[in-house]
Motif scaffolding. Structure first.
Motif, PDB file in Angstrom:
ATOM      1  N   ALA A  88       0.869  -1.175   0.000  1.00 20.79           N
ATOM      2  CA  ALA A  88       0.000   0.000   0.000  1.00 20.79           C
ATOM      3  C   ALA A  88       0.908   1.228   0.000  1.00 20.79           C
ATOM      4  N   ASP A  89       0.322   2.417   0.033  1.00 19.81           N
ATOM      5  CA  ASP A  89       1.145   3.619   0.099  1.00 19.81           C
ATOM      6  C   ASP A  89       2.027   3.597   1.341  1.00 19.81           C
ATOM      7  N   GLY A  91       2.453   0.814   4.441  1.00 15.99           N
ATOM      8  CA  GLY A  91       2.027  -0.453   5.014  1.00 15.99           C
ATOM      9  C   GLY A  91       1.717  -1.476   3.935  1.00 15.99           C
ATOM     10  N   VAL A  92       0.905  -2.469   4.301  1.00 17.97           N
ATOM     11  CA  VAL A  92       0.553  -3.539   3.372  1.00 17.97           C
ATOM     12  C   VAL A  92      -0.959  -3.739   3.358  1.00 17.97           C
ATOM     13  N   ILE A  93      -1.438  -4.385   2.303  1.00 19.44           N
ATOM     14  CA  ILE A  93      -2.847  -4.734   2.186  1.00 19.44           C
ATOM     15  C   ILE A  93      -2.950  -6.255   2.239  1.00 19.44           C
ATOM     16  N   MET A  94      -3.712  -6.764   3.205  1.00 18.50           N
ATOM     17  CA  MET A  94      -3.919  -8.202   3.328  1.00 18.50           C
ATOM     18  C   MET A  94      -5.300  -8.531   2.764  1.00 18.50           C
ATOM     19  N   THR A  95      -5.332  -9.484   1.849  1.00 20.49           N
ATOM     20  CA  THR A  95      -6.568  -9.885   1.196  1.00 20.49           C
ATOM     21  C   THR A  95      -6.902 -11.313   1.584  1.00 20.49           C
ATOM     22  N   THR A  96      -8.148 -11.550   1.965  1.00 17.60           N
ATOM     23  CA  THR A  96      -8.622 -12.898   2.254  1.00 17.60           C
ATOM     24  C   THR A  96      -9.910 -13.126   1.485  1.00 17.60           C
ATOM     25  N   LYS A  97     -10.246 -14.394   1.289  1.00 18.79           N
ATOM     26  CA  LYS A  97     -11.476 -14.744   0.584  1.00 18.79           C
ATOM     27  C   LYS A  97     -12.433 -15.407   1.563  1.00 18.79           C
ATOM     28  N   SER A  98     -13.653 -14.874   1.612  1.00 15.59           N
ATOM     29  CA  SER A  98     -14.662 -15.422   2.498  1.00 15.59           C
ATOM     30  C   SER A  98     -15.969 -15.548   1.732  1.00 15.59           C
ATOM     31  N   LYS A  99     -16.509 -16.760   1.666  1.00 19.43           N
ATOM     32  CA  LYS A  99     -17.750 -17.048   0.942  1.00 19.43           C
ATOM     33  C   LYS A  99     -17.679 -16.588  -0.516  1.00 19.43           C
ATOM     34  N   GLY A 100     -16.513 -16.771  -1.125  1.00 25.90           N
ATOM     35  CA  GLY A 100     -16.346 -16.447  -2.534  1.00 25.90           C
ATOM     36  C   GLY A 100     -16.047 -14.993  -2.822  1.00 25.90           C
ATOM     37  N   LYS A 101     -16.038 -14.136  -1.802  1.00 27.66           N
ATOM     38  CA  LYS A 101     -15.784 -12.711  -2.013  1.00 27.66           C
ATOM     39  C   LYS A 101     -14.471 -12.328  -1.357  1.00 27.66           C
ATOM     40  N   LEU A 102     -13.702 -11.500  -2.058  1.00 24.62           N
ATOM     41  CA  LEU A 102     -12.429 -11.034  -1.531  1.00 24.62           C
ATOM     42  C   LEU A 102     -12.664  -9.842  -0.614  1.00 24.62           C
ATOM     43  N   SER A 104     -10.366  -6.946   1.649  1.00 22.74           N
ATOM     44  CA  SER A 104      -9.028  -6.395   1.840  1.00 22.74           C
ATOM     45  C   SER A 104      -8.971  -5.582   3.121  1.00 22.74           C
ATOM     46  N   THR A 105      -7.818  -5.656   3.798  1.00 19.61           N
ATOM     47  CA  THR A 105      -7.583  -4.894   5.012  1.00 19.61           C
ATOM     48  C   THR A 105      -6.228  -4.219   4.885  1.00 19.61           C
ATOM     49  N   THR A 106      -6.178  -2.919   5.161  1.00 21.08           N
ATOM     50  CA  THR A 106      -4.911  -2.193   5.118  1.00 21.08           C
ATOM     51  C   THR A 106      -4.288  -2.226   6.504  1.00 21.08           C
ATOM     52  N   LEU A 107      -3.048  -2.676   6.562  1.00 21.89           N
ATOM     53  CA  LEU A 107      -2.308  -2.763   7.821  1.00 21.89           C
ATOM     54  C   LEU A 107      -1.156  -1.767   7.755  1.00 21.89           C
ATOM     55  N   SER A 108      -1.256  -0.685   8.524  1.00 18.43           N
ATOM     56  CA  SER A 108      -0.230   0.354   8.407  1.00 18.43           C
ATOM     57  C   SER A 108       0.171   0.940   9.758  1.00 18.43           C
ATOM     58  N   ARG A 109       0.071   0.141  10.818  1.00 17.21           N
ATOM     59  CA  ARG A 109       0.379   0.683  12.135  1.00 17.21           C
ATOM     60  C   ARG A 109       1.680   0.143  12.697  1.00 17.21           C
ATOM     61  N   ILE A 115       2.783  -7.813  11.474  1.00 12.54           N
ATOM     62  CA  ILE A 115       3.142  -9.238  11.492  1.00 12.54           C
ATOM     63  C   ILE A 115       2.256  -9.997  12.489  1.00 12.54           C
ATOM     64  N   LYS A 116       1.999  -9.382  13.637  1.00 17.33           N
ATOM     65  CA  LYS A 116       1.135 -10.013  14.638  1.00 17.33           C
ATOM     66  C   LYS A 116      -0.282 -10.198  14.091  1.00 17.33           C
ATOM     67  N   THR A 117      -0.781  -9.198  13.362  1.00 18.01           N
ATOM     68  CA  THR A 117      -2.119  -9.283  12.778  1.00 18.01           C
ATOM     69  C   THR A 117      -2.192 -10.371  11.718  1.00 18.01           C
ATOM     70  N   ILE A 118      -1.170 -10.456  10.879  1.00 23.46           N
ATOM     71  CA  ILE A 118      -1.142 -11.488   9.830  1.00 23.46           C
ATOM     72  C   ILE A 118      -1.094 -12.878  10.459  1.00 23.46           C
ATOM     73  N   ARG A 119      -0.267 -13.022  11.489  1.00 23.75           N
ATOM     74  CA  ARG A 119      -0.170 -14.329  12.154  1.00 23.75           C
ATOM     75  C   ARG A 119      -1.507 -14.712  12.794  1.00 23.75           C
ATOM     76  N   ALA A 120      -2.183 -13.751  13.403  1.00 26.67           N
ATOM     77  CA  ALA A 120      -3.470 -14.038  14.042  1.00 26.67           C
ATOM     78  C   ALA A 120      -4.542 -14.366  13.003  1.00 26.67           C
ATOM     79  N   ALA A 121      -4.482 -13.711  11.838  1.00 24.62           N
ATOM     80  CA  ALA A 121      -5.506 -13.935  10.817  1.00 24.62           C
ATOM     81  C   ALA A 121      -5.325 -15.256  10.082  1.00 24.62           C
ATOM     82  N   THR A 122      -4.096 -15.759  10.004  1.00 28.67           N
ATOM     83  CA  THR A 122      -3.857 -16.993   9.247  1.00 28.67           C
ATOM     84  C   THR A 122      -3.810 -18.212  10.152  1.00 28.67           C
ATOM     85  N   SER A 123      -2.820 -18.302  11.011  1.00 26.31           N
ATOM     86  CA  SER A 123      -2.705 -19.507  11.842  1.00 26.31           C
ATOM     87  C   SER A 123      -3.507 -19.394  13.131  1.00 26.31           C
TER      88      SER A 123
END
Length: 161
Positions: A88-89, A91-102, A104-109, A115-123
């Motif tokens: 992103a401008d 930070g980063v943009i994390m994209t996930t797919k839920s019920k066939g729809k993408l 996006s969440t901007t992580l810039s803090r 990294i903590k947010t990505i780890r919590a969202a995936t594993s």
């Protein structure tokens, strides 16, 4: 001769027209052809506009493919659950797919919080724990590239006389 060639061209145009008609029908009526992920992978495994062959390895540039490998595991088009990381401008943009729809969440803090947010969202939420390391690695590289590099000033020494 000429008539046979004309007949062949007419037939090809007719088939193309019928296919276009049905394709437009499906897109306009919001109906989707439902295929299994395995069948989709067998179709696009060797035939895709995103495939790049480089130095004996097959890479892929499709969206939401974290590792850029042309594999079933990391494919961003056919899997039911997808994790995508892009810049992103700030930070980063994390994209996930839920019920066939993408979504996006901007992580810039900050890097560690991202990294903590990505780890919590995936594993942490058992979404795609197999892609956690690749997602963190890609996000770290993006954050590192966005930092300002301080240029060291050159010192000029006085010459000995």
């Amino acid at each position: 001769g000429i008539n046979a060639e004309y007949g062949k061209q007419w037939y090809q145009r007719r088939v193309r027209g019928v296919l276009n008609y049905y394709t437009n029908y499906y897109y306009k009526s919001n109906l989707r052809l439902i295929m299994s992920a395995d069948l989709q992978w067998s179709i696009i495994r060797k035939n895709s506009c995103f495939i790049i062959k480089s130095l004996g390895t097959t890479l892929s540039r499709e969206p939401n493919n974290i590792s850029a490998k042309n594999s079933f595991k990391s494919n961003g088009l056919i899997n039911k659950h997808v994790v995508g990381i892009k810049a992103a401008d700030k930070g980063v943009i994390m994209t996930t797919k839920s019920k066939g729809k993408l979504s996006s969440t901007t992580l810039s803090r900050g890097g560690r919080r991202t990294i903590k947010t990505i780890r919590a969202a995936t594993s942490g939420s058992h979404y795609r724990p197999d892609l956690t390391d690749a997602a963190i690695r890609k996000a770290s590289a993006i954050i590192r590239s966005q930092k300002n590099k301080s240029v060291a000033k050159r010192r000029s020494r006085k010459s000995k006389n």
